[in-house]
Write a protein that holds these residues in place. Structure first.
Motif, mmCIF file in Angstrom:
data_model
loop_
_atom_site.group_PDB
_atom_site.id
_atom_site.type_symbol
_atom_site.label_atom_id
_atom_site.label_comp_id
_atom_site.label_asym_id
_atom_site.label_seq_id
_atom_site.Cartn_x
_atom_site.Cartn_y
_atom_site.Cartn_z
ATOM 1 N N ALA A 173 -84.907 72.352 46.068
ATOM 2 C CA ALA A 173 -83.951 71.338 45.611
ATOM 3 C C ALA A 173 -83.628 71.522 44.138
ATOM 4 O O ALA A 173 -82.470 71.389 43.724
ATOM 5 C CB ALA A 173 -84.519 69.943 45.866
ATOM 6 N N ALA A 174 -84.644 71.836 43.337
ATOM 7 C CA ALA A 174 -84.407 72.022 41.903
ATOM 8 C C ALA A 174 -83.529 73.235 41.636
ATOM 9 O O ALA A 174 -82.618 73.189 40.795
ATOM 10 C CB ALA A 174 -85.745 72.156 41.173
ATOM 11 N N SER A 175 -83.772 74.326 42.350
ATOM 12 C CA SER A 175 -82.940 75.522 42.162
ATOM 13 C C SER A 175 -81.506 75.262 42.622
ATOM 14 O O SER A 175 -80.553 75.787 42.029
ATOM 15 C CB SER A 175 -83.539 76.694 42.930
ATOM 16 N N TYR A 176 -81.334 74.432 43.652
ATOM 17 C CA TYR A 176 -79.987 74.116 44.138
ATOM 18 C C TYR A 176 -79.196 73.346 43.076
ATOM 19 O O TYR A 176 -78.027 73.656 42.802
ATOM 20 C CB TYR A 176 -80.082 73.300 45.423
ATOM 21 N N THR A 177 -79.820 72.346 42.470
ATOM 22 C CA THR A 177 -79.115 71.538 41.477
ATOM 23 C C THR A 177 -78.948 72.268 40.142
ATOM 24 O O THR A 177 -77.976 72.025 39.430
ATOM 25 C CB THR A 177 -79.862 70.218 41.236
ATOM 26 N N MET A 178 -79.889 73.168 39.806
ATOM 27 C CA MET A 178 -79.822 73.840 38.516
ATOM 28 C C MET A 178 -78.969 75.108 38.554
ATOM 29 O O MET A 178 -78.196 75.371 37.630
ATOM 30 C CB MET A 178 -81.238 74.197 38.044
ATOM 31 N N LEU A 179 -79.115 75.899 39.606
ATOM 32 C CA LEU A 179 -78.407 77.177 39.661
ATOM 33 C C LEU A 179 -76.971 77.026 40.168
ATOM 34 O O LEU A 179 -76.041 77.572 39.583
ATOM 35 C CB LEU A 179 -79.176 78.162 40.545
ATOM 36 N N PHE A 180 -76.802 76.278 41.251
ATOM 37 C CA PHE A 180 -75.467 76.148 41.845
ATOM 38 C C PHE A 180 -74.652 75.038 41.197
ATOM 39 O O PHE A 180 -73.438 75.160 41.088
ATOM 40 C CB PHE A 180 -75.591 75.909 43.351
ATOM 41 N N ARG A 181 -75.305 73.941 40.830
ATOM 42 C CA ARG A 181 -74.643 72.794 40.198
ATOM 43 C C ARG A 181 -73.356 72.422 40.941
ATOM 44 O O ARG A 181 -72.246 72.551 40.420
ATOM 45 C CB ARG A 181 -74.335 73.086 38.734
ATOM 46 N N PRO A 182 -73.479 71.955 42.188
ATOM 47 C CA PRO A 182 -72.275 71.641 42.971
ATOM 48 C C PRO A 182 -71.522 70.415 42.456
ATOM 49 O O PRO A 182 -70.356 70.232 42.813
ATOM 50 C CB PRO A 182 -72.834 71.391 44.374
ATOM 51 N N PHE A 183 -72.174 69.588 41.648
ATOM 52 C CA PHE A 183 -71.506 68.393 41.141
ATOM 53 C C PHE A 183 -72.201 67.924 39.870
ATOM 54 O O PHE A 183 -73.324 68.332 39.558
ATOM 55 C CB PHE A 183 -71.518 67.267 42.187
ATOM 56 N N ASP A 184 -71.493 67.084 39.144
ATOM 57 C CA ASP A 184 -72.017 66.418 37.952
ATOM 58 C C ASP A 184 -71.917 64.915 38.153
ATOM 59 O O ASP A 184 -71.279 64.436 39.092
ATOM 60 C CB ASP A 184 -71.245 66.839 36.696
ATOM 61 N N ILE A 185 -72.543 64.185 37.273
ATOM 62 C CA ILE A 185 -72.475 62.722 37.344
ATOM 63 C C ILE A 185 -71.023 62.273 37.132
ATOM 64 O O ILE A 185 -70.346 62.717 36.203
ATOM 65 C CB ILE A 185 -73.398 62.086 36.298
ATOM 66 N N LYS B 249 -73.768 59.216 41.117
ATOM 67 C CA LYS B 249 -74.262 58.272 40.126
ATOM 68 C C LYS B 249 -75.428 58.832 39.322
ATOM 69 O O LYS B 249 -75.505 58.652 38.105
ATOM 70 C CB LYS B 249 -74.701 56.973 40.817
ATOM 71 N N LYS B 250 -76.342 59.525 39.992
ATOM 72 C CA LYS B 250 -77.547 60.031 39.321
ATOM 73 C C LYS B 250 -78.019 61.284 40.038
ATOM 74 O O LYS B 250 -78.023 61.338 41.268
ATOM 75 C CB LYS B 250 -78.642 58.963 39.323
ATOM 76 N N VAL B 251 -78.431 62.285 39.276
ATOM 77 C CA VAL B 251 -78.923 63.547 39.827
ATOM 78 C C VAL B 251 -80.382 63.704 39.423
ATOM 79 O O VAL B 251 -80.705 63.700 38.231
ATOM 80 C CB VAL B 251 -78.102 64.751 39.331
ATOM 81 N N GLU B 252 -81.254 63.829 40.414
ATOM 82 C CA GLU B 252 -82.670 64.028 40.177
ATOM 83 C C GLU B 252 -83.099 65.368 40.753
ATOM 84 O O GLU B 252 -82.300 66.096 41.335
ATOM 85 C CB GLU B 252 -83.484 62.890 40.802
ATOM 86 N N VAL B 253 -84.384 65.677 40.595
ATOM 87 C CA VAL B 253 -84.891 66.945 41.108
ATOM 88 C C VAL B 253 -84.894 66.941 42.630
ATOM 89 O O VAL B 253 -84.440 67.895 43.276
ATOM 90 C CB VAL B 253 -86.311 67.215 40.578
ATOM 91 N N VAL B 254 -85.377 65.873 43.229
ATOM 92 C CA VAL B 254 -85.561 65.828 44.675
ATOM 93 C C VAL B 254 -84.342 65.269 45.381
ATOM 94 O O VAL B 254 -83.959 65.742 46.444
ATOM 95 C CB VAL B 254 -86.814 65.011 45.033
#
Length: 270
Positions: free
Chosen positions: A81-93, A114-119
């Motif tokens: 999940a962390a690699s998905y949000t950090m590497l791909f970054r499909p969306f921002d707040i 609204k909010k992006v977390e690790v999990v």
């Protein structure tokens, strides 16, 4: 001018929140990697110091295996999940997204991040409800980011009676083109065609393809402009005498209702 300043302030505020969220995720990943490297160097130090392998390595392996069994798939899901949000970054707040299964029609429409977390990620629905989604599940789904998309193409279907004279149909098409040309703040271009004709229903379908000048994530403005165009088309068709009358269709009555109707008619006759 005021609306432009408000929009810039909103974008700056959302960008600041996104940077803080990803910095927080980055720090958590940094701590996890530092912990793994610390354990590795500890093992190397113990080996170099001459400590027996059976004195620390086997107990350490037992502890690690026990933790892995207890935690199950949590470590793998965490790093995935962390690699998905950090590497791909499909969306921002603040982005507006649409989520669906691959190859299926979208069900979760108009979600605002609204909010992006690790999990997990927090979304707001169109009704203001808070929706939590695991990032490990999101990486296996189709995410359409409307905030990063290009101009939106909107299709509008108008039914034109088949008995309408050809010159009135041409005038209707020209009037729609003229209307779109005068609304440059709402529309960029327009294309029209008649894809089908339903003689049984008594109408032709006029498909109107318009390219919106508003960003794809501002759905209210996009469909508000579409509503205004439909009102103009309705008013023009009325003023031009183009009226759609649905052909008469046979009435279908259930047998129970028919029996009750016949009994009531017989009683009334008596």
């Amino acid at each position: 001018f005021v609306s432009s300043v408000e929009r810039l302030y909103k974008e700056q505020r959302l960008l600041t929140a996104s940077v803080k969220a990803f910095d927080r995720i980055n720090k958590m990943l940094h701590h996890a990697v530092v912990g793994l490297w610390g354990f590795f160097f500890f093992v190397v130090f113990m080996v170099v110091s001459g400590v027996g392998i059976d004195a620390f390595l086997f107990p350490s392996i037992s502890i690690v295996v026990s933790l892995v069994v207890i935690m199950g798939r949590t470590p793998g899901e965490f790093f995935s999940a962390a690699s998905y949000t950090m590497l791909f970054r499909p969306f921002d707040i603040g982005d507006r997204v649409v989520i669906s299964q691959p190859g299926a029609a979208p069900v979760l429409l108009s979600l605002v991040v609204k909010k992006v977390e690790v999990v997990r990620t927090h979304f707001l629905t169109a009704n203001g409800e808070l929706l939590l989604f695991d990032n490990n599940m999101l990486k296996n789904m189709t995410v359409t980011n409307l905030s990063r998309s290009g101009p939106t193409n909107v299709m509008t279907v108008v039914k034109v009676p088949v008995v309408t004279p050809s010159e009135k149909v041409t005038e209707l098409v020209d009037a729609i083109c003229m209307y779109v040309g005068t609304k440059s703040t709402d529309w960029l271009s327009v294309n029209m065609l008649f894809p089908t004709t339903d003689f049984e229903a008594g109408h032709m379908e006029l498909a109107i393809w318009t390219t919106s000048a508003h960003p794809a994530n501002e759905l209210g403005k996009v469909y508000g402009a579409r509503s205004n165009m439909l009102l103009f088309i309705h008013a023009y068709m009325q003023s031009a005498g183009i009226e759609y009358l649905k052909p008469a269709s046979p009435m279908h009555i259930k047998s129970e209702e028919m029996q009750a109707f016949m009994q009531a008619s017989g009683a009334a006759a008596v």
